[in-house]
Design a protein around this motif. Structure first.
Motif, mmCIF file in Angstrom:
data_model
loop_
_atom_site.group_PDB
_atom_site.id
_atom_site.type_symbol
_atom_site.label_atom_id
_atom_site.label_comp_id
_atom_site.label_asym_id
_atom_site.label_seq_id
_atom_site.Cartn_x
_atom_site.Cartn_y
_atom_site.Cartn_z
ATOM 1 N N SER A 1 -24.434 -14.326 14.513
ATOM 2 C CA SER A 1 -23.234 -14.618 15.004
ATOM 3 C C SER A 1 -22.304 -13.617 15.265
ATOM 4 N N GLY A 2 -21.373 -14.033 16.052
ATOM 5 C CA GLY A 2 -20.531 -12.839 16.998
ATOM 6 C C GLY A 2 -19.501 -12.249 15.828
ATOM 7 N N SER A 3 -19.347 -12.600 14.751
ATOM 8 C CA SER A 3 -18.819 -12.022 13.568
ATOM 9 C C SER A 3 -19.433 -10.614 13.325
ATOM 10 N N MET A 4 -20.770 -10.510 13.345
ATOM 11 C CA MET A 4 -21.491 -9.474 12.857
ATOM 12 C C MET A 4 -21.345 -8.227 13.833
ATOM 13 N N ASP A 5 -20.673 -8.350 14.747
ATOM 14 C CA ASP A 5 -20.247 -7.040 15.665
ATOM 15 C C ASP A 5 -18.726 -6.601 15.493
ATOM 16 N N THR A 6 -18.123 -7.238 14.512
ATOM 17 C CA THR A 6 -16.819 -6.685 14.250
ATOM 18 C C THR A 6 -16.806 -5.440 13.486
ATOM 19 N N LYS A 7 -16.223 -4.499 13.747
ATOM 20 C CA LYS A 7 -16.207 -3.216 13.508
ATOM 21 C C LYS A 7 -15.272 -2.914 12.178
ATOM 22 N N ASP A 8 -15.906 -3.651 10.880
ATOM 23 C CA ASP A 8 -14.979 -3.660 9.659
ATOM 24 C C ASP A 8 -15.666 -3.006 8.409
ATOM 25 N N PHE A 9 -17.049 -2.665 8.752
ATOM 26 C CA PHE A 9 -17.600 -2.108 7.805
ATOM 27 C C PHE A 9 -17.587 -0.317 7.621
ATOM 28 N N PRO A 10 -17.089 -0.014 6.139
ATOM 29 C CA PRO A 10 -16.861 1.359 6.019
ATOM 30 C C PRO A 10 -18.231 2.169 6.205
ATOM 31 N N TYR A 11 -18.177 3.502 6.941
ATOM 32 C CA TYR A 11 -19.061 4.177 6.981
ATOM 33 C C TYR A 11 -18.694 5.714 7.205
ATOM 34 N N LYS A 12 -18.991 6.787 6.462
ATOM 35 C CA LYS A 12 -18.671 8.067 6.409
ATOM 36 C C LYS A 12 -17.300 8.161 7.115
ATOM 37 N N GLY A 13 -16.222 7.798 6.423
ATOM 38 C CA GLY A 13 -14.991 7.614 6.735
ATOM 39 C C GLY A 13 -14.304 6.834 7.934
ATOM 40 N N GLY A 14 -15.416 6.352 8.310
ATOM 41 C CA GLY A 14 -14.910 5.468 9.878
ATOM 42 C C GLY A 14 -15.318 3.794 9.506
ATOM 43 N N LYS A 15 -15.360 3.163 10.578
ATOM 44 C CA LYS A 15 -15.729 1.781 10.512
ATOM 45 C C LYS A 15 -16.927 1.793 11.376
ATOM 46 N N VAL A 16 -17.842 0.747 11.016
ATOM 47 C CA VAL A 16 -18.919 0.464 11.994
ATOM 48 C C VAL A 16 -19.290 -0.973 11.872
ATOM 49 N N SER A 17 -19.891 -1.679 13.092
ATOM 50 C CA SER A 17 -20.101 -2.946 12.912
ATOM 51 C C SER A 17 -21.059 -3.477 11.621
ATOM 52 N N LYS A 18 -21.111 -4.574 11.320
ATOM 53 C CA LYS A 18 -21.910 -5.056 10.241
ATOM 54 C C LYS A 18 -23.443 -5.112 11.065
ATOM 55 N N ARG A 19 -23.531 -5.364 12.082
ATOM 56 C CA ARG A 19 -24.767 -5.193 12.683
ATOM 57 C C ARG A 19 -25.465 -3.955 12.492
ATOM 58 N N ASP A 20 -24.604 -2.797 13.006
ATOM 59 C CA ASP A 20 -25.068 -1.566 12.860
ATOM 60 C C ASP A 20 -25.218 -1.076 11.403
ATOM 61 N N ALA A 21 -24.652 -1.422 10.662
ATOM 62 C CA ALA A 21 -24.828 -0.937 9.163
ATOM 63 C C ALA A 21 -26.135 -1.763 8.770
ATOM 64 N N TYR A 22 -26.469 -2.847 9.337
ATOM 65 C CA TYR A 22 -27.863 -3.820 8.832
ATOM 66 C C TYR A 22 -28.830 -3.001 9.379
ATOM 67 N N ILE A 23 -28.700 -2.763 10.642
ATOM 68 C CA ILE A 23 -29.905 -1.888 11.492
ATOM 69 C C ILE A 23 -30.058 -0.802 10.515
ATOM 70 N N MET A 24 -29.136 0.156 10.036
ATOM 71 C CA MET A 24 -29.449 1.207 9.454
ATOM 72 C C MET A 24 -29.971 1.099 8.056
ATOM 73 N N ALA A 25 -29.645 0.084 7.452
ATOM 74 C CA ALA A 25 -30.324 -0.454 6.025
ATOM 75 C C ALA A 25 -31.736 -0.957 6.293
ATOM 76 N N ILE A 26 -32.044 -1.625 7.399
ATOM 77 C CA ILE A 26 -33.623 -1.960 7.742
ATOM 78 C C ILE A 26 -34.184 -0.931 7.998
ATOM 79 N N GLY A 27 -33.752 0.231 8.440
ATOM 80 C CA GLY A 27 -34.702 1.321 8.851
ATOM 81 C C GLY A 27 -35.046 1.994 7.627
#
Length: 234
Positions: free
Chosen positions: A102-128
């Motif tokens: 869903s569209g909300s997965m592209d909201t950049k509100d997931f904390p990562y290394k002092g910044g924010k990334v989208s939940k989609r990008d965070a999940y891609i890293m977790a899958i990897g």
């Protein structure tokens, strides 16, 4: 592409020795021999009985034998690209990522290394990370929003699985239960010793069948369901 070429090899390289026969045969064909001659009294006689040298498309046919020899030698050497061993499905684990697209997965509100990334990008890293740690298992992927989408069948190609979610266009609604049912369909014919669905979403089910009903269907197929919820910290 370069990495795959680096893994290129021959299964039986000793057959390549036959390639040495190709230049040898060419040399023998072109070797210098005795010049044939016929005594004659006048050049005009030879001109009347002579024929022009045949040249044209048919000239290459005399070299087909050499081409066939070279290709046969290469084929017998068994050219291959090493893709690793294919695990026995009965000894591995089949895992399906049931992913919220869903569209909300592209909201950049997931904390990562002092910044924010989208939940989609965070999940891609977790899958990897998970795929890299489990090289002998098979992975598939089902996406869900207002409908469900087959993003990948079960495969041992970990690199493919890590890239699939990057190309998906996100849409509206969140049909978690429908996503679980589609994941069950993907796994129900699997012969793996263990079958798992990992459901990931950043919201609640708001479309289609209840996730609890879908989980009961999965249980009847002896499929374990794990859930992961993305939540923005307050």
């Amino acid at each position: 592409m370069i990495e795959r070429l680096a893994a290129f090899s021959f299964g039986q390289p000793f057959w390549l020795v036959l390639l040495l026969l190709v230049p040898l045969a060419m040399w023998l064909r072109g070797g210098v021999g005795r010049v044939e001659a016929v005594p004659y009294s006048a050049v005009s006689i030879i001109r009347r009985i002579g024929f022009p040298v045949r040249r044209g498309p048919g000239a290459w046919l005399r070299h087909l034998g050499l081409v066939a020899l070279g290709l046969s030698a290469i084929a017998m050497a068994r050219p291959r690209i090493d893709a690793g061993e294919s695990p026995d499905a009965k000894n591995g684990v089949d895992i399906v990522f049931c992913v919220d697209v869903s569209g909300s997965m592209d909201t950049k509100d997931f904390p990562y290394k002092g910044g924010k990334v989208s939940k989609r990008d965070a999940y891609i890293m977790a899958i990897g990370e998970l795929v890299d740690r489990r090289p002998n298992d098979r992975f598939g992927m089902i996406g869900f929003a207002g409908d469900t989408y087959m993003l990948s069948p079960l495969t041992i190609d970990g690199e493919w699985i890590k890239d699939v979610l990057k190309e998906i266009r996100l849409v509206a609604w969140t049909a978690i239960g429908e996503g679980i049912l589609s994941s069950v369909d993907l796994l129900k014919d699997s012969k793996a010793r263990s079958k798992i669905i990992i459901v990931t979403s950043d919201g609640g089910n708001n479309f289609g069948i209840s996730p609890l009903e879908s989980a009961d269907v999965a249980a009847k197929e002896k499929i374990r369901v794990y859930t992961v919820q993305f939540m923005s910290p307050k």
